[in-house]
Design an enzyme around this catalytic site. Structure first.
Site, PDB file in Angstrom:
ATOM      1  N   THR A  82       0.848  -1.190   0.000  1.00 46.55           N
ATOM      2  CA  THR A  82       0.000   0.000   0.000  1.00 46.55           C
ATOM      3  C   THR A  82       0.885   1.242   0.000  1.00 46.55           C
ATOM      4  O   THR A  82       1.715   1.415   0.891  1.00 46.55           O
ATOM      5  CB  THR A  82      -0.931   0.003   1.221  1.00 46.55           C
ATOM      6  OG1 THR A  82      -1.795  -1.133   1.146  1.00 46.55           O
ATOM      7  CG2 THR A  82      -1.771   1.268   1.256  1.00 46.55           C
ATOM      8  N   HIS A 104      -8.121   3.965  -1.574  1.00 46.19           N
ATOM      9  CA  HIS A 104      -8.220   3.512  -0.186  1.00 46.19           C
ATOM     10  C   HIS A 104      -9.666   3.622   0.327  1.00 46.19           C
ATOM     11  O   HIS A 104      -9.905   3.945   1.495  1.00 46.19           O
ATOM     12  CB  HIS A 104      -7.276   4.307   0.719  1.00 46.19           C
ATOM     13  CG  HIS A 104      -6.660   3.495   1.820  1.00 46.19           C
ATOM     14  ND1 HIS A 104      -5.355   3.096   1.805  1.00 46.19           N
ATOM     15  CD2 HIS A 104      -7.173   2.997   2.968  1.00 46.19           C
ATOM     16  CE1 HIS A 104      -5.085   2.407   2.910  1.00 46.19           C
ATOM     17  NE2 HIS A 104      -6.171   2.334   3.640  1.00 46.19           N
TER      18      HIS A 104
END
Length: 356
Positions: free
Chosen positions: A157, A249
């Site tokens: 991420t 996200h």
């Protein structure tokens, strides 16, 4: 299996409200700041228009294939989510069992409440979601352990150098004040088991060199998650990424970031066939998944709807959700004249995909 995924998934959320502690439900559902990005996610998929092909043989439609080297039954997957043990006592293990039956990959949060060994024992194809730490070796040790237990890929991420601000009323309980410590951090070292992700340091100096190092260290495919720009996608692939994941996200980081439906096409254009392209964000039906694939994704992943399915009906609910999505996608492919997933490319009306 027949039914409408959109209506059933929407109903699940109301049923999950009766099961989930209020702070957990709020944490899973919330977005950053004014929730502009969160609110636009699903609507952006609806804006896209398709140009179906006709005079095509669609008696047999093939949804299966391979994703990052693993066979799949559908071009769908389970996005990483923490707090799954708040939704169901067996948490990520139950989710993985459902993913295994559906034949799709599950991405395991680095803040999971279930161990790598227990998730691996389900037989599911699973990937590790990883945040890079300021001391690279800390993240690398977590990755080593995941690969040892069967992680088939690592998902780094990259859109979270810090945790985005999420507003709450002053009198609201924070989820981390009420969370059972067993719900999270099962694979983290004892010194790093601060439950609140905002309390765990993340690297603010990520660079392309980190990608090559992780790829070499792990020996498994590397996906970079949190990419919205074509140039960033191309840089990631040049640095060694096997895949790029178009994601904002879930609207939980930078508010007013663009909807993923409006970004996946530019990312595919930038990387061509050199990398796998994944997308998530606001997908609520098999038709939305078809749009994502038509825009250039190789697979579409879902988070919040499957969390609600796990809370409301356990692994059976997740299996049903994935089955409904599969069936809706299959119908959409037939109606679009596409006998396989690759044929979906090019059925998008490029003049009606929203701003790019």
């Amino acid at each position: 299996m027949h039914g409408d995924a959109t209506g059933w998934l929407a109903d699940l959320e109301s049923r999950a409200r009766a099961v989930l502690p209020a702070p957990v439900l709020r944490y899973v559902s919330e977005g950053a700041r004014d929730e502009v990005t969160l609110a636009e996610a699903t609507a952006a998929w609806r804006e896209v228009r398709l140009l179906p092909r006709v005079l095509r043989d669609v008696r047999e439609v093939r949804l299966g294939g391979a994703l990052l080297g693993s066979p799949t039954r559908s071009p769908l997957g389970v996005a990483p989510m923490t707090l799954q043990r708040a939704a169901h006592a067996r948490g990520e293990v139950a989710m993985a069992e459902a993913a295994a039956v559906a034949g799709v990959p599950m991405v395991l949060s680095s803040n999971a409440g279930s161990t790598f060994a227990d998730v691996g024992a389900t037989g599911a194809t699973w990937w590790l979601q990883l945040y890079m730490t300021p001391e690279r070796e800390v993240a690398a040790r977590l990755l080593d352990e995941a690969v040892r237990h069967g992680a088939a890929a690592v998902v780094l991420t990259v859109d979270t150098p810090v945790v985005g601000t999420r507003h709450a009323a002053p009198d609201e309980e924070r989820v981390w004040d009420v969370a059972d410590p067993a719900w999270v951090g099962a694979n983290l070292p004892e010194s790093g088991r601060e439950p609140d992700p905002a309390g765990r340091a993340k690297a603010m100096d990520l660079a392309p060199a980190d990608l090559g190092w992780l790829r070499e260290r792990s020996g498994v495919p590397l996906v970079v998650k949190g990419v919205l720009r074509g140039d960033d996608a191309a840089d990631a692939v040049q640095a060694g990424a096997d895949g790029v994941w178009v994601s904002n996200h879930g609207g939980r980081q930078l508010d007013q970031a663009q909807a993923t439906a409006r970004c996946v096409g530019r990312v595919r254009e930038a990387v061509g066939d050199r990398a796998t392209v994944l997308v998530d964000g606001g997908v609520r039906s098999g038709l939305h998944a078809a749009v994502g694939l038509a825009l250039g994704a190789d697979a579409v992943l879902l988070g919040r709807p499957l969390f609600m399915a796990l809370a409301a009906e356990g692994p059976d609910g997740v299996r049903r959700a994935l089955g409904l999505l599969h069936d809706e996608l299959e119908e959409a492919m037939r109606l679009a004249g596409c006998p396989d997933v690759a044929a979906l490319r090019g059925v998008v009306d490029s003049g009606a995909t929203g701003p790019r």
